[in-house]
Design a protein around this motif. Structure first.
Motif, mmCIF file in Angstrom:
data_model
loop_
_atom_site.group_PDB
_atom_site.id
_atom_site.type_symbol
_atom_site.label_atom_id
_atom_site.label_comp_id
_atom_site.label_asym_id
_atom_site.label_seq_id
_atom_site.Cartn_x
_atom_site.Cartn_y
_atom_site.Cartn_z
ATOM 1 N N ALA A 397 0.808 -1.218 0.000
ATOM 2 C CA ALA A 397 0.000 0.000 0.000
ATOM 3 C C ALA A 397 0.844 1.272 0.000
ATOM 4 O O ALA A 397 0.453 2.292 -0.599
ATOM 5 N N TYR A 398 2.031 1.248 0.637
ATOM 6 C CA TYR A 398 2.777 2.500 0.846
ATOM 7 C C TYR A 398 4.159 2.516 0.188
ATOM 8 O O TYR A 398 4.838 3.541 0.234
ATOM 9 N N GLU A 399 4.572 1.437 -0.421
ATOM 10 C CA GLU A 399 5.907 1.395 -1.014
ATOM 11 C C GLU A 399 6.006 2.286 -2.251
ATOM 12 O O GLU A 399 5.085 2.359 -3.062
ATOM 13 N N ARG A 400 7.153 2.956 -2.392
ATOM 14 C CA ARG A 400 7.443 3.728 -3.602
ATOM 15 C C ARG A 400 8.281 2.852 -4.524
ATOM 16 O O ARG A 400 9.446 2.556 -4.258
ATOM 17 N N THR A 401 7.672 2.423 -5.613
ATOM 18 C CA THR A 401 8.335 1.496 -6.521
ATOM 19 C C THR A 401 9.211 2.235 -7.525
ATOM 20 O O THR A 401 9.050 3.439 -7.754
ATOM 21 N N LEU A 402 10.134 1.511 -8.139
ATOM 22 C CA LEU A 402 10.998 2.072 -9.169
ATOM 23 C C LEU A 402 10.267 2.096 -10.504
ATOM 24 O O LEU A 402 9.312 1.345 -10.719
#
Length: 435
Positions: A397-402
């Motif tokens: 829900a909160y991860e900033r992906t590449l």
């Protein structure tokens, strides 16, 4: 989607044309694993383990059929028949060792296959059913392996059957009748041995049937790939044959060579020495353990030592089964739109911790019971459930992906354009984003 390199199947002889008109099996095989099946061009060696699992399933079925010709499923004859196979049957020792070690290698490649799916998000849409059918295969493997472990009727076989079937007695009211029904009596004996042999012989063919469904379900959306990016056009794919048959072939030969080293030089390294002692219901082994591939779940079972509302034994059984059933819900637990762990930095870190955690559970499951090992197993068990029920939903829900690559082709070329790409991988278009 049609591909310019995908040539339709054409029978070459009068006989193959006659077969194709009446039973188009060669056409089906060609479309499933031949030059007519498109596969993402960037698959790495972790995608070889599905083929390896099929190879070891075949080994188990073939060697199992041969062993069944000599095995006696009787309380008095089971142990002696295994010794007869080892000592008197031509090449019997080879078939028996190939079967016993083949089970371990089957689980090794299956575990790697499962963890590859966990890391690269192979359980995400549209491949949820592929993932679930794979887990059904795994559950059938566990049942088959357990019943096969009982058949030699050694000390660990007998007491393993006593302990494992005893899990069901933890359930109130229905537990003990289920256990008696499974064993055919109040303790492992002739009835249990007969029915375990029957089911152990049958279930591999059931597994083979589910494998067909697994492959069929896979061919509808197509194979996943390390980027998690969908196939956009024919530049993203290669024909399965000859590219991946060659890649799978040499890798499979390498693993089979390692398997042969175990069969010929370390045949008992993955077994338990107590199983070379005939079963004795009056003498309990000092340390009862299942086969090594059950150790993580055995550690979870033993982690519950205090009654709380329900008996500790029942909590352990529920947790053990829940650890597997939890995996069926992964497509809905992990809601991240990005499939591959390569582009999920936070997920990747927690995945590494999960792998270490499962290895710790494996160690604890095979180790002798001590206060330190019990505490270690409780911590590792708690983290296992914490990972899937708390950490994974939070991360998704909160991860900033590449940033994802524009296409599979751009990832495979590592940012090279057509002129600088090696011969044989030019796409005709320029890549903009490196994988």
């Amino acid at each position: 989607m049609s591909f310019s390199w995908a040539k339709p199947y054409e029978p070459k002889t009068e006989f193959t044309r006659w077969i194709d008109q009446r039973l188009p099996l060669p056409r089906l095989v060609y479309g499933a694993v031949g030059g007519g099946y498109p596969v993402p061009r960037n698959l790495n060696y972790f995608w070889n383990f599905g083929v390896l699992a099929g190879i070891f399933l075949t080994v188990q079925i073939v060697t199992g059929i041969v062993l069944a010709m000599w095995y006696y499923a009787t309380g008095d004859g089971a142990f002696n028949s295994v010794e007869h196979i080892m000592r008197d049957v031509n090449a019997g020792w080879l078939i028996r060792y190939a079967h016993a070690n083949g089970a371990s290698f089957f689980f090794v490649v299956t575990y790697i296959h499962i963890f590859r799916g966990l890391y690269y998000g192979s359980y995400k849409a549209p491949r949820e059913l592929v993932w679930m059918l794979g887990l059904v295969i795994y559950l059938l493997m566990m049942a088959t392996a357990f019943m096969g472990y009982v058949l030699p009727w050694g000390q660990m076989s007998y007491w393993g059957a006593q302990v494992i079937t005893g899990f069901f007695s933890a359930f109130p009211v229905v537990g003990e009748p289920i256990r008696i029904w499974l064993l055919g009596g109040y303790a492992p004996d002739q009835a249990a041995l007969t029915r375990f042999f029957s089911l152990h012989y049958l279930l591999p063919f059931v597994i083979a049937g589910v494998v067909v469904l697994h492959i069929w379900a896979l061919h509808i959306p197509g194979s996943s790939n390390p980027t998690g990016v969908d196939v956009k056009d024919e530049k993203d794919t290669l024909p399965f044959h000859p590219f991946y048959t060659a890649k799978d072939g040499w890798f499979a030969a390498s693993v089979v060579l390692l398997y042969a080293l175990f069969v010929f030089f370390m045949p008992n390294a993955l077994g338990h020495p107590d199983n070379y002692i005939p079963a004795n219901p009056l003498a309990t082994p000092a340390h009862i353990v299942p086969e090594w591939y059950f150790w993580p779940f055995y550690a979870i079972l033993r982690s519950f030592t205090v009654d709380f509302i329900l008996p500790a034994k029942l909590w352990g059984v529920l947790a053990m089964f829940g650890a597997i059933l939890l995996l069926f819900f992964l497509p809905w637990i992990d809601r991240s739109p990005v499939r591959s762990g390569n582009y999920r930095p936070m997920f990747k870190r927690f995945f590494i911790i999960l792998v270490i955690d499962v290895l710790v559970l494996g160690y604890v499951g095979g180790a002798e019971i001590s206060p330190l090992n019990i505490a270690l197993g409780q911590i590792a068990s708690a983290y296992y459930f914490l990972h899937f029920l708390v950490i994974l939903p939070f991360v998704s829900a909160y991860e900033r992906t590449l940033p994802l690559p524009d296409s599979i082709s751009s990832s495979a070329l590592h940012g090279e354009d057509e002129e600088s790409a090696p011969a044989g991988v030019k796409t005709g278009t320029k890549s903009t984003v490196a994988g």
